[in-house]
Design a protein around this motif. Structure first.
Motif, mmCIF file in Angstrom:
data_model
loop_
_atom_site.group_PDB
_atom_site.id
_atom_site.type_symbol
_atom_site.label_atom_id
_atom_site.label_comp_id
_atom_site.label_asym_id
_atom_site.label_seq_id
_atom_site.Cartn_x
_atom_site.Cartn_y
_atom_site.Cartn_z
ATOM 1 N N LEU A 114 -22.600 80.076 86.947
ATOM 2 C CA LEU A 114 -21.996 81.309 85.826
ATOM 3 C C LEU A 114 -21.607 82.338 86.567
ATOM 4 O O LEU A 114 -20.396 82.882 86.191
ATOM 5 N N PRO A 115 -22.294 82.883 87.530
ATOM 6 C CA PRO A 115 -21.536 84.190 88.144
ATOM 7 C C PRO A 115 -20.356 84.124 88.796
ATOM 8 O O PRO A 115 -19.535 85.028 88.747
ATOM 9 N N PHE A 116 -19.948 82.912 89.321
ATOM 10 C CA PHE A 116 -18.641 82.730 89.880
ATOM 11 C C PHE A 116 -17.688 82.679 88.791
ATOM 12 O O PHE A 116 -16.412 83.054 88.950
ATOM 13 N N LEU A 117 -17.965 81.933 87.627
ATOM 14 C CA LEU A 117 -16.985 82.051 86.542
ATOM 15 C C LEU A 117 -16.777 83.211 86.089
ATOM 16 O O LEU A 117 -15.606 83.629 85.626
ATOM 17 N N VAL A 118 -17.737 84.157 86.071
ATOM 18 C CA VAL A 118 -17.489 85.886 85.693
ATOM 19 C C VAL A 118 -16.698 86.439 86.580
ATOM 20 O O VAL A 118 -15.917 87.349 86.377
ATOM 21 N N ALA A 119 -17.117 86.095 87.831
ATOM 22 C CA ALA A 119 -16.233 87.014 89.046
ATOM 23 C C ALA A 119 -14.924 86.466 89.152
ATOM 24 O O ALA A 119 -13.935 87.364 89.689
#
Length: 264
Positions: A114-119
């Motif tokens: 999820l953090p990579f999707l947001v970044a």
């Protein structure tokens, strides 16, 4: 394998295909809706994109753009609407991808993904802002400096931009910088899978420098400002990626130590 086992394996596959179709339809609908909105405001968006050009021009009030084919401005608006639609609809598309993949992931994998999707969109927006506020004004200033006012023994040489060519230039730069700014995301994901290591990235730093300038020469117009402007952030992002991969390795080592302590 019996016929019953084959029929049982078909059912989950069909369910996944149906869900995939639904996710794709929602993504396409989001892109179409954003396309309609962006096409309606295409002229306003184009005027916003010309601000770097106006900032670089000696006399902004004298700036003119032309189109040399009857359909050129219309197709330019279509390209602009598609460009804006893909950017604005990305959160919807990304969320649909995540919701399709998430059921097959472990809880720990979901938290990591999820953090990579947001970044991803944030880093793309940072790259686009760098183009809009810094690189494009500097590049246009470099190009416009080649104008010649004319006079005795000199011919007047002035730049008269085409609407499609200017849009193509700024879109190429935005996409190039946006993609390059995904470097930390890509390398960190590779680091999580163990395909790359921080020490390996450090050892290959000299090759990364050559690759950064080569990529900048390919992705940007043939002027030193935009090429150097892309190569330098790429090298900085490479160093950030090394730090990010090192943090991933430390977390992995800490988890393994904790697991070994529990087993002992």
């Amino acid at each position: 394998m019996s016929d019953e086992d084959i029929d049982a394996s078909k059912a989950p596959l069909i369910e996944h295909l149906v869900e995939l179709r639904q996710r794709l339809m929602k993504s396409v609908i989001a892109i179409i809706l954003m396309f309609i909105v962006c096409f309606y405001f295409a002229t306003d968006i184009y005027n916003i994109l010309t601000v770097p050009y106006l900032r670089a021009a000696p006399d902004p009030t004298a700036v003119q753009m032309i189109f040399t084919a009857p359909q050129e401005w219309f197709f330019t608006q279509l390209k602009l609407a598609l460009f804006g639609a893909l950017f604005l609809a990305f959160p919807v598309v990304a969320s649909q991808i995540y919701m399709f993949v998430a059921p097959g992931l472990y809880k720990e994998e979901k938290g990591a993904f999820l953090p990579f999707l947001v970044a991803t969109p944030i880093l793309f927006a940072i790259g686009a802002c760098l183009v809009y506020f810094l690189i494009m004004p500097m590049a246009m200033g470099f190009f416009l400096s080649m104008e010649q006012t004319g006079g005795e023994g000199q011919v007047a040489i002035q730049h008269l931009a085409k609407v499609s060519e200017y849009l193509g230039l700024i879109m190429v730069l935005i996409f190039a910088f946006g993609l390059v700014f995904q470097l930390p995301v890509v390398l960190t994901l590779l680091g999580r899978t163990g395909l790359v290591s921080s020490e390996g990235l450090k050892d290959k730093r000299k090759y990364a420098i050559v690759a950064a300038f080569a990529a900048a020469a390919i992705l940007t117009p043939p002027d030193p400002i935009s090429q150097i402007g892309l190569a330098l952030p790429t090298l900085l992002l490479y160093e950030v990626s090394i730090i990010s991969v090192r943090l991933v390795e430390r977390k992995r080592a800490a988890r393994e130590e904790a697991r070994e302590a529990e087993e002992a």
